[in-house]
Design an enzyme around this catalytic site. Structure first.
Site, PDB file in Angstrom:
ATOM      1  N   PHE A  71       0.845  -1.293   0.010  1.00  0.00           N
ATOM      2  CA  PHE A  71      -0.094  -0.013   0.098  1.00  0.00           C
ATOM      3  C   PHE A  71       0.956   1.242  -0.169  1.00  0.00           C
ATOM      4  O   PHE A  71       2.045   1.600   0.898  1.00  0.00           O
ATOM      5  CB  PHE A  71      -1.039   0.154   1.279  1.00  0.00           C
ATOM      6  CG  PHE A  71      -1.764   1.319   1.375  1.00  0.00           C
ATOM      7  CD1 PHE A  71      -2.737   1.323   0.520  1.00  0.00           C
ATOM      8  CD2 PHE A  71      -1.526   2.174   2.392  1.00  0.00           C
ATOM      9  CE1 PHE A  71      -3.675   2.629   0.707  1.00  0.00           C
ATOM     10  CE2 PHE A  71      -2.128   3.448   2.501  1.00  0.00           C
ATOM     11  CZ  PHE A  71      -3.271   3.719   1.633  1.00  0.00           C
ATOM     12  N   ARG A 120       7.358 -10.519   6.901  1.00  0.00           N
ATOM     13  CA  ARG A 120       7.403  -9.275   7.614  1.00  0.00           C
ATOM     14  C   ARG A 120       6.530  -8.295   6.819  1.00  0.00           C
ATOM     15  O   ARG A 120       6.915  -8.040   5.849  1.00  0.00           O
ATOM     16  CB  ARG A 120       8.730  -8.876   8.190  1.00  0.00           C
ATOM     17  CG  ARG A 120       9.657  -9.793   9.159  1.00  0.00           C
ATOM     18  CD  ARG A 120       9.112 -10.028  10.226  1.00  0.00           C
ATOM     19  NE  ARG A 120       9.808 -11.150  10.935  1.00  0.00           N
ATOM     20  CZ  ARG A 120       9.613 -12.463  11.274  1.00  0.00           C
ATOM     21  NH1 ARG A 120       8.407 -13.056  10.689  1.00  0.00           N
ATOM     22  NH2 ARG A 120      10.407 -12.975  11.785  1.00  0.00           N
ATOM     23  N   GLU A 121       5.630  -7.934   7.577  1.00  0.00           N
ATOM     24  CA  GLU A 121       4.744  -6.763   7.165  1.00  0.00           C
ATOM     25  C   GLU A 121       4.718  -5.767   8.035  1.00  0.00           C
ATOM     26  O   GLU A 121       5.012  -5.611   9.119  1.00  0.00           O
ATOM     27  CB  GLU A 121       3.134  -7.206   6.928  1.00  0.00           C
ATOM     28  CG  GLU A 121       2.662  -8.208   5.764  1.00  0.00           C
ATOM     29  CD  GLU A 121       1.409  -8.682   5.721  1.00  0.00           C
ATOM     30  OE1 GLU A 121       1.070  -9.254   4.949  1.00  0.00           O
ATOM     31  OE2 GLU A 121       0.855  -8.539   7.006  1.00  0.00           O
ATOM     32  N   ARG A 167      -8.222  11.969  17.383  1.00  0.00           N
ATOM     33  CA  ARG A 167      -7.317  10.980  16.631  1.00  0.00           C
ATOM     34  C   ARG A 167      -8.274   9.961  16.345  1.00  0.00           C
ATOM     35  O   ARG A 167      -8.994   9.076  17.070  1.00  0.00           O
ATOM     36  CB  ARG A 167      -6.231  10.348  17.730  1.00  0.00           C
ATOM     37  CG  ARG A 167      -5.095  11.269  17.984  1.00  0.00           C
ATOM     38  CD  ARG A 167      -4.519  11.912  16.877  1.00  0.00           C
ATOM     39  NE  ARG A 167      -3.347  12.801  17.378  1.00  0.00           N
ATOM     40  CZ  ARG A 167      -2.508  13.314  16.458  1.00  0.00           C
ATOM     41  NH1 ARG A 167      -2.708  13.166  15.236  1.00  0.00           N
ATOM     42  NH2 ARG A 167      -1.461  13.969  16.872  1.00  0.00           N
ATOM     43  N   GLU A 191       1.673  24.641  15.832  1.00  0.00           N
ATOM     44  CA  GLU A 191       0.500  24.138  16.584  1.00  0.00           C
ATOM     45  C   GLU A 191       0.097  24.831  17.829  1.00  0.00           C
ATOM     46  O   GLU A 191      -0.907  25.088  18.187  1.00  0.00           O
ATOM     47  CB  GLU A 191       0.934  22.509  17.079  1.00  0.00           C
ATOM     48  CG  GLU A 191       0.712  21.418  15.649  1.00  0.00           C
ATOM     49  CD  GLU A 191       0.938  20.155  16.100  1.00  0.00           C
ATOM     50  OE1 GLU A 191       1.027  19.766  17.282  1.00  0.00           O
ATOM     51  OE2 GLU A 191       0.771  19.344  15.299  1.00  0.00           O
ATOM     52  N   GLY A 225       7.086  -3.424  16.496  1.00  0.00           N
ATOM     53  CA  GLY A 225       6.477  -4.688  15.753  1.00  0.00           C
ATOM     54  C   GLY A 225       5.970  -4.590  14.450  1.00  0.00           C
ATOM     55  O   GLY A 225       5.806  -5.607  13.801  1.00  0.00           O
ATOM     56  N   GLU A 242       8.460   3.686  12.457  1.00  0.00           N
ATOM     57  CA  GLU A 242       8.340   5.276  12.886  1.00  0.00           C
ATOM     58  C   GLU A 242       9.498   5.400  14.145  1.00  0.00           C
ATOM     59  O   GLU A 242       9.533   4.583  14.939  1.00  0.00           O
ATOM     60  CB  GLU A 242       7.009   5.523  13.338  1.00  0.00           C
ATOM     61  CG  GLU A 242       6.976   6.819  13.857  1.00  0.00           C
ATOM     62  CD  GLU A 242       5.336   7.078  14.296  1.00  0.00           C
ATOM     63  OE1 GLU A 242       5.195   8.474  14.596  1.00  0.00           O
ATOM     64  OE2 GLU A 242       4.755   6.303  14.415  1.00  0.00           O
ATOM     65  N   GLU A 292      -4.384  23.160   7.371  1.00  0.00           N
ATOM     66  CA  GLU A 292      -5.483  22.851   7.058  1.00  0.00           C
ATOM     67  C   GLU A 292      -6.245  21.746   7.389  1.00  0.00           C
ATOM     68  O   GLU A 292      -5.307  20.611   7.320  1.00  0.00           O
ATOM     69  CB  GLU A 292      -5.790  23.124   5.350  1.00  0.00           C
ATOM     70  CG  GLU A 292      -7.136  23.074   4.989  1.00  0.00           C
ATOM     71  CD  GLU A 292      -7.260  23.595   3.522  1.00  0.00           C
ATOM     72  OE1 GLU A 292      -8.393  22.977   2.992  1.00  0.00           O
ATOM     73  OE2 GLU A 292      -6.302  24.286   3.103  1.00  0.00           O
ATOM     74  N   GLU A 316      -6.467  20.724  10.421  1.00  0.00           N
ATOM     75  CA  GLU A 316      -6.183  20.500  11.782  1.00  0.00           C
ATOM     76  C   GLU A 316      -6.635  21.513  12.925  1.00  0.00           C
ATOM     77  O   GLU A 316      -6.899  22.505  12.624  1.00  0.00           O
ATOM     78  CB  GLU A 316      -4.364  20.689  11.967  1.00  0.00           C
ATOM     79  CG  GLU A 316      -3.859  20.348  13.095  1.00  0.00           C
ATOM     80  CD  GLU A 316      -2.443  20.596  12.918  1.00  0.00           C
ATOM     81  OE1 GLU A 316      -1.587  19.595  13.653  1.00  0.00           O
ATOM     82  OE2 GLU A 316      -1.689  21.510  12.257  1.00  0.00           O
TER      83      GLU A 316
END
Length: 185
Positions: A21, A43-44, A70, A102, A121, A125, A144, A146
């Site tokens: 993806f 592994r994905e 969120r 912010e 896992g 990131e 925009e 946010e």
């Protein structure tokens, strides 16, 4: 590799890799890897550009937090100012930009607190943690789409909010854990 130049006996070696993806923010890959025992595994994982998180200290000692919705968990969370690192962007430049956009503050004193990996896992990131002091309010410039509310907590109130479950965001907890000893001298 270890400090002695030897390969880590737990290392998994990429044999093939495919994009599953390719989104606006996230990329999902599926790799075939060579395992330590000589067998193969799959592994994905999610590729993420990285982010910064900032513990911002007001002149009175209060800490700036944001309350932000969120979508994946369908609720608002209390968290420190944070944001995605743009391609090629220096991590400090990103922290400066995100605090300004912010929260509406600039800081004269910046300290890198370290890095945390929030989801080892299934994602690559990393979040670079910063402490920002000597703040000056300059007005925010939200992206925009946010929306957030700013609030202030003392270091003790923030720590209590972690312990009683009002703050559950991993980057916020990690950033506070790294900053509190410095804030308390």
């Amino acid at each position: 590799m270890s400090d002695r130049g030897q390969r880590d006996p737990l290392e998994e070696v990429e044999l093939t890799s495919e994009m599953v993806f390719d989104g606006c923010l996230l990329k999902v890959r599926r790799d075939t890897v060579g395992l330590p025992d000589g067998k193969e595994g799959v592994r994905e994982y999610v590729r993420h550009p990285g982010a910064v998180a900032i513990v911002a200290v007001l002149p009175d000692g209060g800490l700036i937090f944001e309350r932000q919705y969120r979508y994946p968990l369908r609720r608002a969370f209390v968290e420190v100012p944070a944001g995605k690192i743009d391609p090629g962007e220096d991590i400090l430049a990103c922290a400066i930009r995100e605090l300004r956009e912010e929260a509406g503050y600039e800081a004269a004193d910046w300290r890198h607190l370290g890095v945390m990996h929030p989801c080892i896992g299934y994602a690559d990131e990393r979040i670079e943690l910063f402490l920002a002091r000597e703040l000056r309010h300059v007005g925010n410039a939200l992206d925009e789409g946010e929306f957030l509310e700013l609030l202030t907590l003392s270091p003790d109130e923030a720590e209590a909010a972690v312990h009683d479950g009002r703050i559950t965001d991993g980057k916020t907890i990690a950033a506070l854990f790294r900053a509190l000893p410095l804030l308390r001298g």
